[in-house]
Design a protein around this motif. Structure first.
Motif, PDB file in Angstrom:
ATOM      1  N   ARG A   1       0.831  -1.212   0.000  1.00 47.16           N
ATOM      2  CA  ARG A   1       0.000   0.000   0.000  1.00 47.16           C
ATOM      3  C   ARG A   1       0.862   1.257   0.000  1.00 47.16           C
ATOM      4  NH1 ARG A   1      -2.039   4.056  -0.314  1.00 47.16           N
ATOM      5  NH2 ARG A   1      -4.045   4.862   0.389  1.00 47.16           N
TER       6      ARG A   1
ATOM      7  N   ARG B   1       2.714   1.580  -3.409  1.00 43.45           N
ATOM      8  CA  ARG B   1       1.779   2.005  -4.459  1.00 43.45           C
ATOM      9  C   ARG B   1       1.415   3.469  -4.302  1.00 43.45           C
ATOM     10  NH1 ARG B   1      -4.158  -0.674  -5.205  1.00 43.45           N
ATOM     11  NH2 ARG B   1      -4.506   0.508  -3.269  1.00 43.45           N
TER      12      ARG B   1
ATOM     13  N   SER C   1       0.760   8.649  -6.168  1.00 46.54           N
ATOM     14  CA  SER C   1       0.286   9.917  -5.612  1.00 46.54           C
ATOM     15  C   SER C   1       0.460  11.123  -6.535  1.00 46.54           C
ATOM     16  CB  SER C   1       0.960  10.189  -4.260  1.00 46.54           C
ATOM     17  OG  SER C   1       2.367  10.211  -4.388  1.00 46.54           O
TER      18      SER C   1
ATOM     19  N   THR D   1      -2.718  10.978  -8.995  1.00 47.96           N
ATOM     20  CA  THR D   1      -4.078  10.708  -8.535  1.00 47.96           C
ATOM     21  C   THR D   1      -4.692  11.948  -7.896  1.00 47.96           C
ATOM     22  OG1 THR D   1      -3.209   9.863  -6.435  1.00 47.96           O
ATOM     23  CG2 THR D   1      -3.667   8.251  -8.163  1.00 47.96           C
TER      24      THR D   1
ATOM     25  N   ILE E   1      -6.692   5.557  -2.894  1.00 51.06           N
ATOM     26  CA  ILE E   1      -7.010   4.293  -3.542  1.00 51.06           C
ATOM     27  C   ILE E   1      -6.672   3.186  -2.545  1.00 51.06           C
ATOM     28  CG2 ILE E   1      -6.652   2.811  -5.551  1.00 51.06           C
ATOM     29  CD1 ILE E   1      -7.801   5.571  -6.177  1.00 51.06           C
ATOM     30  N   GLY E   2      -7.687   2.583  -1.957  1.00 51.35           N
ATOM     31  CA  GLY E   2      -7.489   1.620  -0.890  1.00 51.35           C
ATOM     32  C   GLY E   2      -7.441   2.315   0.461  1.00 51.35           C
TER      33      GLY E   2
ATOM     34  N   SER F   1      -6.762  -2.790  -2.200  1.00 52.99           N
ATOM     35  CA  SER F   1      -7.884  -2.772  -3.137  1.00 52.99           C
ATOM     36  C   SER F   1      -7.884  -1.480  -3.944  1.00 52.99           C
ATOM     37  CB  SER F   1      -9.212  -2.899  -2.363  1.00 52.99           C
ATOM     38  OG  SER F   1      -9.472  -1.686  -1.655  1.00 52.99           O
ATOM     39  N   ASN F   2      -8.779  -1.416  -4.909  1.00 50.48           N
ATOM     40  CA  ASN F   2      -8.955  -0.195  -5.707  1.00 50.48           C
ATOM     41  C   ASN F   2     -10.144   0.630  -5.234  1.00 50.48           C
ATOM     42  OD1 ASN F   2      -6.754  -0.596  -7.486  1.00 50.48           O
ATOM     43  ND2 ASN F   2      -7.964  -2.071  -8.669  1.00 50.48           N
TER      44      ASN F   2
ATOM     45  N   ARG G   1     -12.095   3.432  -3.394  1.00 49.16           N
ATOM     46  CA  ARG G   1     -11.731   4.812  -3.093  1.00 49.16           C
ATOM     47  C   ARG G   1     -12.273   5.253  -1.736  1.00 49.16           C
ATOM     48  NH1 ARG G   1     -10.997   4.331  -8.309  1.00 49.16           N
ATOM     49  NH2 ARG G   1      -9.731   5.824  -9.473  1.00 49.16           N
ATOM     50  N   TYR G   2     -11.413   5.965  -1.009  1.00 48.00           N
ATOM     51  CA  TYR G   2     -11.763   6.507   0.305  1.00 48.00           C
ATOM     52  C   TYR G   2     -11.437   7.994   0.333  1.00 48.00           C
ATOM     53  CZ  TYR G   2     -12.422   1.856   2.269  1.00 48.00           C
ATOM     54  OH  TYR G   2     -12.897   0.603   2.551  1.00 48.00           O
TER      55      TYR G   2
END
Length: 239
Positions: free
Chosen positions: A114, A117, A122, A125, A131-132, A175-176, A178-179
């Motif tokens: 995490r 990635r 960053s 995005t 993302i995750g 995961s993909n 979104r938060y």
């Protein structure tokens, strides 16, 4: 220093907060090993405070650097990866044998993925979303629920749910889904009033019920992303 760049003490201030985050994470690990689970959980929260301060201080003092970014990621892996994973293992994971070891290891591995990635993605995005699940949020989720089990003896017979919960949040980190990141909060009217009311309600709950309020808040945050993703999938299937 003649002929070179002048050294400013303030330039190392953000890195001192990052080092403090690592230190409190290490003390949290030691506390978990010695069975001081409540102390360990609160130390992970203290690491979160230091982690929040280092980046903001770096931006305020204009001392951001690539070194600081990499140092911060390593600190996050210790404080929000290794520390909560070991807290889970020594609190309940060891009772499940190899399964407990596997869940602990997967949390750390997925946390590292995490972070890697995030560092890669960053710059490309939207800063308003993650993302995750971010690894600090995952650490809060694990720590606060262990605090709930420590505080309420009635929950202890249900400790079997903890490996599943830790595994779930581990998978959500990579995961993909979104938060919201809360880095950019809309302060335009009428969103300003709604945001203010929401913050007052959250702060009031945490003041009255610190552990319970935090547990509710982080669980809603983690569940919000899953619910939103499920709704999106169902909407697409409906079309």
């Amino acid at each position: 220093m003649a002929g070179g760049r002048p050294f400013h003490l303030i330039s190392i201030l953000p890195n001192l907060f990052t080092a403090a985050s690592i230190f409190t994470g290490v003390v949290a690990i030691v506390s978990a090993i010695h069975g001081k689970f409540e102390k360990s959980a609160w130390l992970i929260f203290l690491s979160l405070v230091f982690d929040a301060l280092d980046g903001r201080i770096a931006r305020l003092t204009h001392t951001t650097s690539r070194f600081g970014v990499e140092f911060d990621s390593l600190a996050d892996l210790v404080a929000f990866g290794v520390a909560p994973a070991l807290l889970f293992y020594f609190f309940a994971g060891h009772e499940f044998g190899r399964l407990g070891i596997l869940v602990m290891a997967l949390y750390i591995i997925f946390g590292a993925i995490r972070l890697a990635r995030f560092n890669v993605m960053s710059p490309h995005t939207d800063p308003s979303v993650f993302i995750g699940v971010p690894i600090p949020a995952a650490a809060i989720f694990v720590s606060i629920w262990i605090l709930m089990f420590v505080q309420y003896e009635a929950l202890q017979p249900y400790s079997w749910v903890l490996p599943g919960a830790v595994l779930l949040v581990s998978l959500l980190m990579v995961s993909n889904i979104r938060y919201p990141s809360f880095k950019k909060i809309n302060l335009e009217r009428p969103a300003l009033t709604k945001t203010l009311i929401a913050l007052i309600i959250v702060a009031s709950l945490i003041y009255l019920f610190p552990v319970e309020g935090l547990a509710l808040g982080i669980t809603l945050y983690v569940g919000w992303g899953v619910g939103r993703a499920a709704r999106t999938v169902m909407t697409r299937r409906g079309r």
